[in-house]
Scaffold this motif. Structure first.
Motif, PDB file in Angstrom:
ATOM      1  N   THR A  32      31.970  38.843  35.816  1.00 53.91           N
ATOM      2  CA  THR A  32      31.332  39.495  34.672  1.00 53.91           C
ATOM      3  C   THR A  32      32.156  40.690  34.200  1.00 53.91           C
ATOM      4  O   THR A  32      32.217  40.973  33.010  1.00 53.91           O
ATOM      5  N   LEU A  33      32.802  41.363  35.137  1.00 60.27           N
ATOM      6  CA  LEU A  33      33.534  42.590  34.817  1.00 60.27           C
ATOM      7  C   LEU A  33      35.011  42.385  34.477  1.00 60.27           C
ATOM      8  O   LEU A  33      35.652  43.307  33.974  1.00 60.27           O
ATOM      9  N   ALA A  34      35.554  41.224  34.762  1.00 57.42           N
ATOM     10  CA  ALA A  34      36.989  40.984  34.545  1.00 57.42           C
ATOM     11  C   ALA A  34      37.187  39.738  33.692  1.00 57.42           C
ATOM     12  O   ALA A  34      36.411  38.783  33.777  1.00 57.42           O
ATOM     13  N   GLU A  35      38.232  39.750  32.906  1.00 55.45           N
ATOM     14  CA  GLU A  35      38.466  38.668  31.958  1.00 55.45           C
ATOM     15  C   GLU A  35      39.173  37.455  32.542  1.00 55.45           C
ATOM     16  O   GLU A  35      38.920  36.339  32.116  1.00 55.45           O
ATOM     17  N   ASP A  36      40.062  37.648  33.477  1.00 58.72           N
ATOM     18  CA  ASP A  36      40.803  36.496  33.993  1.00 58.72           C
ATOM     19  C   ASP A  36      40.702  36.415  35.510  1.00 58.72           C
ATOM     20  O   ASP A  36      40.226  37.331  36.173  1.00 58.72           O
ATOM     21  N   GLU A  37      41.143  35.293  36.042  1.00 56.56           N
ATOM     22  CA  GLU A  37      40.995  35.038  37.469  1.00 56.56           C
ATOM     23  C   GLU A  37      41.693  36.080  38.336  1.00 56.56           C
ATOM     24  O   GLU A  37      41.132  36.544  39.328  1.00 56.56           O
ATOM     25  N   ALA A  38      42.899  36.450  37.978  1.00 55.65           N
ATOM     26  CA  ALA A  38      43.624  37.436  38.785  1.00 55.65           C
ATOM     27  C   ALA A  38      42.867  38.768  38.824  1.00 55.65           C
ATOM     28  O   ALA A  38      42.769  39.400  39.879  1.00 55.65           O
ATOM     29  N   ALA A  39      42.316  39.153  37.700  1.00 56.80           N
ATOM     30  CA  ALA A  39      41.589  40.429  37.628  1.00 56.80           C
ATOM     31  C   ALA A  39      40.298  40.388  38.438  1.00 56.80           C
ATOM     32  O   ALA A  39      39.987  41.328  39.166  1.00 56.80           O
ATOM     33  N   TRP A  40      39.520  39.282  38.324  1.00 62.96           N
ATOM     34  CA  TRP A  40      38.264  39.271  39.077  1.00 62.96           C
ATOM     35  C   TRP A  40      38.522  39.142  40.572  1.00 62.96           C
ATOM     36  O   TRP A  40      37.805  39.739  41.381  1.00 62.96           O
ATOM     37  N   ARG A  41      39.556  38.405  40.937  1.00 62.94           N
ATOM     38  CA  ARG A  41      39.873  38.305  42.373  1.00 62.94           C
ATOM     39  C   ARG A  41      40.292  39.666  42.933  1.00 62.94           C
ATOM     40  O   ARG A  41      39.951  40.015  44.066  1.00 62.94           O
ATOM     41  N   ALA A  42      41.013  40.448  42.136  1.00 59.68           N
ATOM     42  CA  ALA A  42      41.423  41.782  42.566  1.00 59.68           C
ATOM     43  C   ALA A  42      40.223  42.718  42.741  1.00 59.68           C
ATOM     44  O   ALA A  42      40.277  43.670  43.524  1.00 59.68           O
ATOM     45  N   LEU A  43      39.138  42.441  42.035  1.00 57.46           N
ATOM     46  CA  LEU A  43      37.926  43.263  42.127  1.00 57.46           C
ATOM     47  C   LEU A  43      37.068  42.955  43.357  1.00 57.46           C
ATOM     48  O   LEU A  43      36.202  43.750  43.727  1.00 57.46           O
ATOM     49  N   MET A  44      37.279  41.810  43.965  1.00 58.98           N
ATOM     50  CA  MET A  44      36.390  41.370  45.044  1.00 58.98           C
ATOM     51  C   MET A  44      36.248  42.372  46.200  1.00 58.98           C
ATOM     52  O   MET A  44      35.122  42.607  46.659  1.00 58.98           O
ATOM     53  N   PRO A  45      37.312  42.999  46.690  1.00 55.83           N
ATOM     54  CA  PRO A  45      37.117  43.982  47.767  1.00 55.83           C
ATOM     55  C   PRO A  45      36.217  45.148  47.324  1.00 55.83           C
ATOM     56  O   PRO A  45      35.369  45.602  48.100  1.00 55.83           O
ATOM     57  N   SER A  46      36.361  45.581  46.081  1.00 58.23           N
ATOM     58  CA  SER A  46      35.510  46.660  45.576  1.00 58.23           C
ATOM     59  C   SER A  46      34.062  46.215  45.457  1.00 58.23           C
ATOM     60  O   SER A  46      33.140  46.969  45.784  1.00 58.23           O
ATOM     61  N   VAL A  47      33.853  44.999  44.994  1.00 59.76           N
ATOM     62  CA  VAL A  47      32.489  44.473  44.887  1.00 59.76           C
ATOM     63  C   VAL A  47      31.849  44.416  46.273  1.00 59.76           C
ATOM     64  O   VAL A  47      30.694  44.818  46.456  1.00 59.76           O
ATOM     65  N   ARG A  48      32.586  43.967  47.264  1.00 56.43           N
ATOM     66  CA  ARG A  48      32.049  43.906  48.631  1.00 56.43           C
ATOM     67  C   ARG A  48      31.747  45.311  49.167  1.00 56.43           C
ATOM     68  O   ARG A  48      30.738  45.510  49.845  1.00 56.43           O
ATOM     69  N   ARG A  49      32.606  46.278  48.877  1.00 54.74           N
ATOM     70  CA  ARG A  49      32.358  47.651  49.338  1.00 54.74           C
ATOM     71  C   ARG A  49      31.086  48.219  48.704  1.00 54.74           C
ATOM     72  O   ARG A  49      30.262  48.841  49.377  1.00 54.74           O
TER      73      ARG A  49
END
Length: 91
Positions: A32-49
């Motif tokens: 929801t917060l990122a436009e492309d796959e690389a961006a949303w995958r990079a967000l995953m550690p922050s989402v988990r935190r």
């Protein structure tokens, strides 16, 4: 790059749109917060935190299958997020 507050607001908003007993995947928040796959995958550690922090507050519950996880044990494997006892919508 979304802030922790952005992630928290998104996570809580997505959960508020679901039935009380429903859950979401952390990737729903990231996508929801990122436009492309690389961006949303990079967000995953922050989402988990952020999810771990909300779980420690009792706002959400983190599960893996039928097991409720300790917030400090969510670094690996698929997890789901659902409303906790102290669920609230962040403003």
């Amino acid at each position: 790059m979304p802030t922790n507050r952005d992630i928290e607001n998104c996570l809580l908003e997505l959960l508020s749109r679901r039935a009380e007993s429903s859950s979401i995947c952390p990737s729903d928040v990231a996508r929801t917060l990122a436009e492309d796959e690389a961006a949303w995958r990079a967000l995953m550690p922050s989402v988990r935190r952020v999810a771990a922090s909300l779980a420690r507050e009792g706002c959400i519950v983190i599960t893996q299958g039928d097991v409720t996880l300790d917030p400090s044990s969510i670094d690996q494997g698929p997890i789901r997020l659902q409303r906790g006892e102290k669920f609230r919508i962040s403003k």
